[in-house]
Design an enzyme around this catalytic site. Structure first.
Site, PDB file in Angstrom:
ATOM      1  N   VAL A   1     100.550 -10.671  18.732  1.00  0.00           N
ATOM      2  CA  VAL A   1      99.156 -11.049  18.984  1.00  0.00           C
ATOM      3  C   VAL A   1      99.106 -12.556  18.745  1.00  0.00           C
ATOM      4  O   VAL A   1      99.308 -13.016  17.627  1.00  0.00           O
ATOM      5  CB  VAL A   1      98.175 -10.305  18.057  1.00  0.00           C
ATOM      6  CG1 VAL A   1      96.784 -10.907  18.188  1.00  0.00           C
ATOM      7  CG2 VAL A   1      98.129  -8.834  18.413  1.00  0.00           C
ATOM      8  N   PRO A   2      98.902 -13.323  19.836  1.00  0.00           N
ATOM      9  CA  PRO A   2      99.171 -14.767  19.749  1.00  0.00           C
ATOM     10  C   PRO A   2      98.085 -15.567  19.052  1.00  0.00           C
ATOM     11  O   PRO A   2      97.393 -16.361  19.677  1.00  0.00           O
ATOM     12  CB  PRO A   2      99.288 -15.172  21.218  1.00  0.00           C
ATOM     13  CG  PRO A   2      98.396 -14.214  21.934  1.00  0.00           C
ATOM     14  CD  PRO A   2      98.450 -12.919  21.163  1.00  0.00           C
ATOM     15  N   CYS A   3      97.954 -15.400  17.732  1.00  0.00           N
ATOM     16  CA  CYS A   3      96.934 -16.155  17.009  1.00  0.00           C
ATOM     17  C   CYS A   3      97.292 -17.636  16.963  1.00  0.00           C
ATOM     18  O   CYS A   3      96.454 -18.462  16.633  1.00  0.00           O
ATOM     19  CB  CYS A   3      96.735 -15.595  15.598  1.00  0.00           C
ATOM     20  SG  CYS A   3      98.219 -15.635  14.604  1.00  0.00           S
ATOM     21  N   HIS A   4      98.552 -17.973  17.322  1.00  0.00           N
ATOM     22  CA  HIS A   4      98.913 -19.396  17.338  1.00  0.00           C
ATOM     23  C   HIS A   4      98.249 -20.129  18.498  1.00  0.00           C
ATOM     24  O   HIS A   4      98.276 -21.339  18.560  1.00  0.00           O
ATOM     25  CB  HIS A   4     100.434 -19.557  17.412  1.00  0.00           C
ATOM     26  CG  HIS A   4     101.057 -18.913  18.617  1.00  0.00           C
ATOM     27  ND1 HIS A   4     101.434 -17.585  18.632  1.00  0.00           N
ATOM     28  CD2 HIS A   4     101.343 -19.393  19.850  1.00  0.00           C
ATOM     29  CE1 HIS A   4     101.941 -17.287  19.822  1.00  0.00           C
ATOM     30  NE2 HIS A   4     101.887 -18.368  20.583  1.00  0.00           N
TER      31      HIS A   4
END
Lengths: 180, 255
Positions: free
Chosen positions: B172-175
């Site tokens: 989950v690309p929270c970056h």
């Protein structure tokens, strides 16, 4: 006798990362007090202090042991605060995060009031004067030390202090507080 | 009415007149407590000053899964044993995740097909993470953008908290979530790692078309792997590919 900050930092320079934790321990309370006065907000102050410690660590190679580590660190810290003040466009109000304290409730409340008054007052003071006030009153630095770590003349420091004090008193009066 | 805080008795914080020299010294000297700060700083130092190459990250990732999907991706401190191999459906999910992560970190994959399981995550955080997972590869959105999509435009800080608590970073690309003012915000693997990931994504074209079939795939799709070297056409956006007469692959469904 405990090691001086300079001695500890020499160990950090020699590659001992764990020694750096001692300095973080020693400096953080004062660093938070300074950053909170400058930023007017705890979350932003935390970011700035963390930034300052990371910069201090990153700059370990360029530190000359003849300098006082205090001066070096306070310069990094105030610059980190100024940088993030530039980034944060709107001032966010002081968040209501509470931390455990050993004070009686009454005393804790008085401290909170004092803290809140100071925060509100400082918001009206220009940044450079805010830095000078904080270092002078909060950290007990001399004019000469402040001048050295801000890279200005001693007289400039005195001017900022005078103006800052006046602006702060005016702001406190505007909040309906008696004062000199 | 004027307040008379300065006149109350019984405490050091109260004796001095507000605005006097003594009051200044007292007020400025009030300490600010922040728990666990030293540990947090030292963690950041470990993360930022230990090689920030995304591909190196892989060897230090620890994965957990349930039979429904990946439940955790975390960063292992120091050197440790590689995770023991697991049999059955959980082992299958773990292997698939590790493989996809390896490809992703090497710039050979732009999406994940391994299932994730977020049922243990509180509702608000889960909703925020679901929106974050819609941010396309190579792009960024602000914490505020997510807050707005949740119907809570003032909850940007809470969204920051939800991203910080993301149990499955990378997948989950929270970056890809940053501050409105262009600042990077925070990242559980360290800001330098966040920057390195965003740089990796910016320098990788997300779509690859096959010149002979005229089908465009997301990088990492099974069919994308089969395209011969001479027939590979790179696209930055799907619109570019469509303009060029390519139709989307039925398997990886670029959208």
């Amino acid at each position: 006798m405990p090691d001086s900050n300079e001695t500890i930092f020499k160990r950090v320079q020699a590659g001992n990362r764990a020694a750096f934790a001692i300095l973080v321990e020693r400096y953080q309370r004062r660093a938070f007090a300074v950053a909170t006065r400058l930023m007017g907000n705890r979350t932003e102050a935390e970011d700035a202090v963390q930034q300052a410690f990371l910069r201090l660590y990153a700059s370990r190679a360029s530190y000359d042991p003849r300098w006082r580590l205090n001066t070096w660190f306070y310069r990094i810290l105030t610059n980190a605060c100024i940088d993030s003040l530039r980034r944060v466009r709107s001032t966010v109000p002081l968040d209501g995060r509470e931390f455990p304290t050993a004070d009686t409730p009454e005393r804790a409340m008085l401290k909170r009031e004092q803290e809140e008054l100071l925060r509100a007052g400082l918001a009206a003071v220009p940044v450079e004067a805010r830095i000078v006030l904080t270092l002078y009153y909060g950290e007990g630095r001399t004019y000469r030390e402040i001048a050295a770590l801000r890279g200005t003349a001693v007289n400039t420091v005195k001017t900022h202090l005078r103006r800052g004090r006046a602006a702060l008193r005016k702001a406190l009066r505007a909040r309906g507080v008696d004062g000199p | 009415m004027k307040t008379a805080i300065g006149l109350q008795r019984g405490s050091r914080a109260s004796k001095s007149i507000v605005g006097s020299e003594i009051w200044f010294r007292e007020a400025f000297a009030l300490p600010i407590e922040t728990p666990n700060f030293t540990r947090r700083v030292m963690d950041q130092i470990d993360l930022q000053f230990d090689r920030p190459n995304p591909a190196d990250l892989l060897t230090r990732l620890e994965l957990t899964a349930s039979s429904a999907g990946i439940t955790g991706v975390s960063f292992r401190r120091g050197r440790g044993k590689t995770a023991r191999t697991e049999a059955g459906p959980i082992g299958h999910i773990l292997r698939q995740a590790r493989e996809e992560l390896a490809e992703y970190l090497a710039g050979d994959r732009t999406f994940f097909s391994v299932p994730v399981e977020l049922s243990q995550v509180p509702e608000f955080e889960r909703a925020a993470l679901e929106i974050a997972s819609q941010i396309p590869y190579g792009e960024v959105r602000s914490y505020k953008w997510i807050a707005e999509r949740l119907g809570k435009p003032d909850a940007a800080r809470a969204v920051g908290g939800a991203m910080a608590a993301n149990p499955v970073p990378l997948i989950v690309p929270c970056h890809r979530v940053v501050k409105t003012n262009g600042g990077l915000g925070g990242y559980s693997f360290g800001l330098i790692q966040k920057e390195a990931l965003l740089n990796l994504e910016r320098s990788t074209t997300p779509y690859v078309g096959c010149a002979s079939t005229r089908i465009v795939c997301r990088r990492g799709c099974l069919h994308e792997r089969r395209i011969r070297e001479g027939g590979r056409i790179h696209f930055a956006t799907l619109a570019d590919a469509k303009t060029g007469g390519y139709r989307p692959c039925q398997v990886c469904r670029p959208a």
